[in-house]
Design a protein around this motif. Sequence first.
Motif, mmCIF file in Angstrom:
data_model
loop_
_atom_site.group_PDB
_atom_site.id
_atom_site.type_symbol
_atom_site.label_atom_id
_atom_site.label_comp_id
_atom_site.label_asym_id
_atom_site.label_seq_id
_atom_site.Cartn_x
_atom_site.Cartn_y
_atom_site.Cartn_z
ATOM 1 N N ASP A 178 29.598 39.908 46.050
ATOM 2 C CA ASP A 178 29.395 41.020 47.140
ATOM 3 C C ASP A 178 29.350 42.497 46.167
ATOM 4 N N ASP A 205 43.413 38.681 34.210
ATOM 5 C CA ASP A 205 44.551 38.372 35.138
ATOM 6 C C ASP A 205 45.038 37.938 36.264
ATOM 7 N N LEU A 206 43.965 36.596 36.416
ATOM 8 C CA LEU A 206 44.095 36.470 38.248
ATOM 9 C C LEU A 206 44.888 34.877 36.926
ATOM 10 N N GLY A 239 46.385 39.584 41.567
ATOM 11 C CA GLY A 239 46.028 39.855 39.838
ATOM 12 C C GLY A 239 45.395 41.165 40.154
ATOM 13 N N GLY A 282 48.111 42.047 37.941
ATOM 14 C CA GLY A 282 47.547 41.587 36.785
ATOM 15 C C GLY A 282 48.330 42.688 35.884
ATOM 16 N N ARG A 283 48.282 41.833 34.630
ATOM 17 C CA ARG A 283 48.771 42.629 33.445
ATOM 18 C C ARG A 283 48.007 43.879 33.017
ATOM 19 N N ARG A 284 46.281 43.671 32.746
ATOM 20 C CA ARG A 284 45.528 44.015 32.184
ATOM 21 C C ARG A 284 45.341 45.110 32.690
ATOM 22 N N GLY A 285 45.682 45.477 34.707
ATOM 23 C CA GLY A 285 44.993 46.431 35.443
ATOM 24 C C GLY A 285 43.379 46.114 35.641
ATOM 25 N N TYR A 286 42.705 45.353 35.598
ATOM 26 C CA TYR A 286 40.850 45.800 35.700
ATOM 27 C C TYR A 286 40.774 45.521 37.107
ATOM 28 N N LEU A 287 41.096 45.019 38.101
ATOM 29 C CA LEU A 287 40.898 44.080 38.781
ATOM 30 C C LEU A 287 41.596 45.681 40.446
ATOM 31 N N GLY A 321 42.267 41.223 43.687
ATOM 32 C CA GLY A 321 42.450 40.162 42.949
ATOM 33 C C GLY A 321 43.490 38.801 43.631
ATOM 34 N N GLY A 322 43.247 37.641 44.067
ATOM 35 C CA GLY A 322 43.831 36.858 44.326
ATOM 36 C C GLY A 322 43.655 35.086 43.734
ATOM 37 N N LEU A 324 38.042 38.521 43.898
ATOM 38 C CA LEU A 324 38.273 39.652 42.992
ATOM 39 C C LEU A 324 37.652 40.520 42.973
ATOM 40 N N THR A 328 36.280 44.713 41.466
ATOM 41 C CA THR A 328 36.370 45.674 40.623
ATOM 42 C C THR A 328 35.543 46.904 40.887
ATOM 43 N N PHE A 356 31.983 45.285 43.292
ATOM 44 C CA PHE A 356 31.480 44.247 42.812
ATOM 45 C C PHE A 356 32.886 43.156 43.019
ATOM 46 N N ASN A 357 32.667 42.482 44.185
ATOM 47 C CA ASN A 357 33.328 41.108 44.376
ATOM 48 C C ASN A 357 33.441 40.211 44.616
#
Lengths: 262, 257
Positions: free
Chosen positions: A179, A229-230, B134, B140-145, B148-149, B178, B180, B188-189
């Motif tokens: 989506d 990250d997941l 996440g 989320g360690r990297r912080g991209y999301l 995010g679950g 997830l 972004t 973007f999911n």
Amino acid sequence: MDDHVYNLAASEAFPIYNKNHIISLEMPNRSGDVLITTFGELSDTEYLDPRTAQVAAVDHVKQECTDVRPAADEELPSPYIEEFRCDLDAEIIKYVGEAYKKGVCSVYCTNGKDAEGPGSDFELAVVITAARHSPQNFCNGSWRSIWNIEFKDELQTVELRGKMQVGAHYFEEGNVQLDASHECKDSTIFQSPDDCAISITNIIRHHETEYLASLEGSYLNLPDTTFKDLRRKLPVTRTLFPWHNTMQISLTRDITKELGIK
Amino acid sequence: MEAAMGLMRRIHPKHTETALSALLSLLPDHSSDLLSQVDQPLQVLCDVESGKEFILCEYNRDADSYRSPWSNKYHPPLEDGQQPSAALRQMEIEANDVFAIYRDQYYEGGVSSVYMWEDDNEGFIACFLIKKDGSKTGQGRRGYLQEGGWDAIHVIQVGPEDDAMAHYCLTSTVMLSLTTNDESSGNFNLSGSIRRQMNMDLSVADGHLCNMGKMIEEMESKLRNSLDQVYFGKTREMVCTLRPPSEVVQLRLPETK
């Protein structure tokens, strides 16, 4: 379930779905497809196809076009506006034919359709859709983009606002959906109808191509960054988890110590 | 009921909870079937005694209370709540400790819980749960999301021991989402769920926990891999079908001339 309740619910739900997804329906007299959008909506069941200047009667629940009639003069833009609309439509058809596998497009006048000549503002809307349904392969997808184009007479500018929406669904032994959506803005100068058509189409092509590239980028980032990250592919130790050491509780404490986790 | 399950299999995972509650009010007679067959995002409570979080599911629920694997107490308190046998509880304690380490190594955060109970045919059932947030505001360690679950549910049915062997039947479900979001690429999911089953006959010499753990680890890797490669790949393929990337268009043009 009660048939009456079912029909009532369906008659409310289908028009909303059809308009949201901008479905395209084939017109019975081989004059192409009509798009179901709020831009072309004349009544609950009547949709204008500006290209052929026809009005299609639509059965929302069956998702069929049942009849067409020529549009009345007051349903169509003035000749001055029509020239802009028609030239843009021709360019967009070319672009959609090149860029999409099975794209359908239409250009509507959404504001100021009765302007007789220079001196007034008006708005056009470009709608592009491409959908693919292949339930036998357990997947469906759709691309929709809507471009609002404001022609500002006094400033001699043309301003574009675009919204692109992409959906994909894969459901073989699971249910996974994409989506994605993106909005953008751009502008160009007010020129003759044919020059406007070319520059507007170039802007749309540019933004849609860039958006597709950014979608690809998002996909490429998935495995190593976003998804990590997941859940990681491998543990932080880069070796499979030492389950064999967990037989005795005392040993689990050793693992804990070894890993420095408290 | 069939139509309801068909809907739940196809609906956007984001809307699962809304759809489920709508179905429950439409089909009150099927409520227990719906609740047991439709997977929902996992919920978490904090164990007041240990201060640790634990995951709620049908397997640690009694009436309206949930048993924490850490203190073995029901939240909110419940007298005479169901308890596993002493031997099984011992294995449950061990499993929770070990699984927490496993979870930390793969998920770098998150919450996990393991519940066990006797079943009717001399074996037992264990349920391993993981929930990870996440997102960049979560773990989320990297912080991209943006969001995010990952929710994983592993239910293992362990058969009675026979000749130092036992039959293990693992059913695993992963639900993930997830998102972004940035200026250039918009929203973007990707979200979804898959469920798989795995059956194995294993020697009990290494212990049940070792056998179950290895199966779960293998299964999680498979699920993650197929989500990444197959499921996300298929949606990407679909996008390219709708609008082929420009290189493809350029390649195609000379032919059509």
